[in-house]
Motif scaffolding. Structure first.
Motif, mmCIF file in Angstrom:
data_model
loop_
_atom_site.group_PDB
_atom_site.id
_atom_site.type_symbol
_atom_site.label_atom_id
_atom_site.label_comp_id
_atom_site.label_asym_id
_atom_site.label_seq_id
_atom_site.Cartn_x
_atom_site.Cartn_y
_atom_site.Cartn_z
ATOM 1 N N ILE A 1 1.614 7.017 7.684
ATOM 2 C CA ILE A 1 0.339 6.308 7.847
ATOM 3 C C ILE A 1 0.342 5.464 9.117
ATOM 4 O O ILE A 1 -0.719 5.235 9.713
ATOM 5 N N ASP A 2 1.513 5.023 9.551
ATOM 6 C CA ASP A 2 1.572 4.250 10.794
ATOM 7 C C ASP A 2 1.473 5.142 12.023
ATOM 8 O O ASP A 2 1.175 4.660 13.113
ATOM 9 N N ILE B 1 -7.402 5.115 3.392
ATOM 10 C CA ILE B 1 -6.387 5.867 2.664
ATOM 11 C C ILE B 1 -6.918 6.088 1.253
ATOM 12 O O ILE B 1 -7.197 5.127 0.531
ATOM 13 N N SER B 2 -7.067 7.340 0.871
ATOM 14 C CA SER B 2 -7.601 7.680 -0.445
ATOM 15 C C SER B 2 -6.538 8.472 -1.202
ATOM 16 O O SER B 2 -6.134 9.554 -0.779
ATOM 17 N N SER C 1 -6.768 -1.756 -4.496
ATOM 18 C CA SER C 1 -7.776 -2.008 -3.463
ATOM 19 C C SER C 1 -7.178 -2.468 -2.141
ATOM 20 O O SER C 1 -7.754 -2.216 -1.083
ATOM 21 N N GLU C 2 -6.013 -3.129 -2.171
ATOM 22 C CA GLU C 2 -5.427 -3.634 -0.933
ATOM 23 C C GLU C 2 -3.946 -3.320 -0.802
ATOM 24 O O GLU C 2 -3.306 -3.753 0.169
ATOM 25 N N THR C 3 -3.379 -2.566 -1.755
ATOM 26 C CA THR C 3 -1.938 -2.338 -1.759
ATOM 27 C C THR C 3 -1.603 -0.891 -2.099
ATOM 28 O O THR C 3 -2.383 -0.183 -2.731
ATOM 29 N N LEU C 4 -0.419 -0.486 -1.664
ATOM 30 C CA LEU C 4 0.109 0.840 -1.963
ATOM 31 C C LEU C 4 1.352 0.707 -2.840
ATOM 32 O O LEU C 4 2.141 -0.219 -2.677
ATOM 33 N N HIS C 5 1.520 1.675 -3.736
ATOM 34 C CA HIS C 5 2.653 1.692 -4.646
ATOM 35 C C HIS C 5 3.190 3.116 -4.726
ATOM 36 O O HIS C 5 2.456 4.082 -4.476
ATOM 37 N N PRO C 6 4.447 3.303 -5.092
ATOM 38 C CA PRO C 6 4.994 4.661 -5.184
ATOM 39 C C PRO C 6 4.405 5.418 -6.367
ATOM 40 O O PRO C 6 3.885 4.815 -7.315
ATOM 41 N N TYR D 1 -6.658 0.726 5.975
ATOM 42 C CA TYR D 1 -5.365 0.666 6.655
ATOM 43 C C TYR D 1 -5.203 -0.632 7.424
ATOM 44 O O TYR D 1 -6.144 -1.157 8.021
ATOM 45 N N SER D 2 -3.985 -1.161 7.419
ATOM 46 C CA SER D 2 -3.587 -2.246 8.311
ATOM 47 C C SER D 2 -2.143 -1.999 8.724
ATOM 48 O O SER D 2 -1.410 -1.264 8.051
ATOM 49 N N GLU D 3 -1.719 -2.611 9.806
ATOM 50 C CA GLU D 3 -0.362 -2.389 10.309
ATOM 51 C C GLU D 3 0.702 -2.955 9.375
ATOM 52 O O GLU D 3 1.858 -2.545 9.432
ATOM 53 N N GLU D 4 0.323 -3.884 8.494
ATOM 54 C CA GLU D 4 1.279 -4.479 7.571
ATOM 55 C C GLU D 4 1.428 -3.664 6.283
ATOM 56 O O GLU D 4 2.371 -3.886 5.515
ATOM 57 N N LEU D 5 0.536 -2.714 6.047
ATOM 58 C CA LEU D 5 0.458 -2.043 4.748
ATOM 59 C C LEU D 5 1.755 -1.319 4.399
ATOM 60 O O LEU D 5 2.324 -1.521 3.327
ATOM 61 N N TYR D 6 2.244 -0.470 5.318
ATOM 62 C CA TYR D 6 3.475 0.276 5.026
ATOM 63 C C TYR D 6 4.698 -0.635 5.066
ATOM 64 O O TYR D 6 5.635 -0.462 4.281
ATOM 65 N N THR D 7 4.706 -1.612 5.956
ATOM 66 C CA THR D 7 5.836 -2.540 6.044
ATOM 67 C C THR D 7 6.056 -3.250 4.721
ATOM 68 O O THR D 7 7.195 -3.367 4.238
ATOM 69 N N ILE D 8 4.983 -3.724 4.112
ATOM 70 C CA ILE D 8 5.082 -4.414 2.815
ATOM 71 C C ILE D 8 5.516 -3.437 1.731
ATOM 72 O O ILE D 8 6.394 -3.746 0.919
ATOM 73 N N TYR D 9 4.922 -2.264 1.728
ATOM 74 C CA TYR D 9 5.268 -1.225 0.743
ATOM 75 C C TYR D 9 6.762 -0.883 0.828
ATOM 76 O O TYR D 9 7.477 -0.836 -0.182
ATOM 77 N N LYS D 10 7.246 -0.651 2.029
ATOM 78 C CA LYS D 10 8.646 -0.285 2.245
ATOM 79 C C LYS D 10 9.576 -1.417 1.823
ATOM 80 O O LYS D 10 10.616 -1.192 1.190
#
Length: 219
Positions: free
Chosen positions: A188-189, A196-197, A164-169, A206-215
């Motif tokens: 995504i940035d 994002i579905s 719901s709030e995070t992305l994973h590989p 989406y948030s600006e921190e989403l990919y940064t945290i994922y990476k």
């Protein structure tokens, strides 16, 4: 099964199936006037539900694939036979869909049921779509994602698994090049979608921190 509208023009069908383990599968339907674009086809034993969903929304126009793995293409043969509509995928994906060679991380070639029936997503085809198409290799060589600009919804296939709030590989076992996949995720940035579905999981804002945290976690 759950059938929901996630934006003005985009609908999502969700069901659970067993592919070794229980797996949630999402497929999408993009409405453009009277016509409907089917995004991915899930498993064949649920393809009748996809047929009903697409016809409920309008006149099915074509099938657009994110990639050629079984849980995304297995229903394509049934839908094509029932609807007599074209199927499209990125040209880099077509040799694997045709069974001409196995995916780089697999020993066996795919048996898709739609060998030599899938057309390349040429620029001329993309220009007719209500979607932008982005090549995001890594999970597979020809993996793509679809962005509905008007609704600002991004349909990401297996680029991510989402909560719901995070992305994973995606699952490493089924991913050709995880490093490349994680790099592809930075798109995504560039797009900055509202939603994002993914094919497996829940929709994420989406948030600006989403990919940064994922990476940071997975690179």
């Amino acid at each position: 099964m759950e059938f929901v509208q996630i934006s003005k023009h985009v609908y999502k069908l969700t069901y659970e199936t067993v592919i070794g383990i229980p797996v949630k599968i999402n497929t999408w339907y993009v409405v453009d006037g009277e016509v409907v674009y089917i995004i991915d086809t899930g498993m064949q034993d649920h393809a009748h539900m996809q047929l009903n969903a697409a016809k409920f929304l309008g006149i099915p126009k074509s099938i657009l694939l994110t990639h050629g793995h079984l849980d995304h293409i297995n229903g394509a043969k049934y839908l094509r036979n029932e609807l007599n509509i074209p199927i499209y995928a990125h040209e880099n994906e077509i040799p694997f869909i045709n069974g001409e060679k196995p995916y780089p991380n697999k020993a066996k070639k795919e048996t898709t049921g739609v060998e030599y029936q899938v057309e390349g997503l040429s620029d001329n085809i993309i220009e007719t779509l209500p979607l932008d198409v982005y090549l995001t290799p890594g999970h597979t060589p020809g993996h793509v994602i679809y962005h509905h600009k008007d609704d600002n919804v991004l349909l990401t296939g297996d680029l991510f698994i989402s909560h719901s709030e995070t992305l994973h590989p995606p699952i490493k076992k089924f991913t050709n090049d995880m490093e490349e996949n994680i790099t592809s995720g930075r798109v995504i940035d560039k797009i900055k979608p509202s939603i994002i579905s993914s094919s497996h999981g829940e929709d994420v804002k989406y948030s600006e921190e989403l990919y940064t945290i994922y990476k940071f976690i997975y690179e």
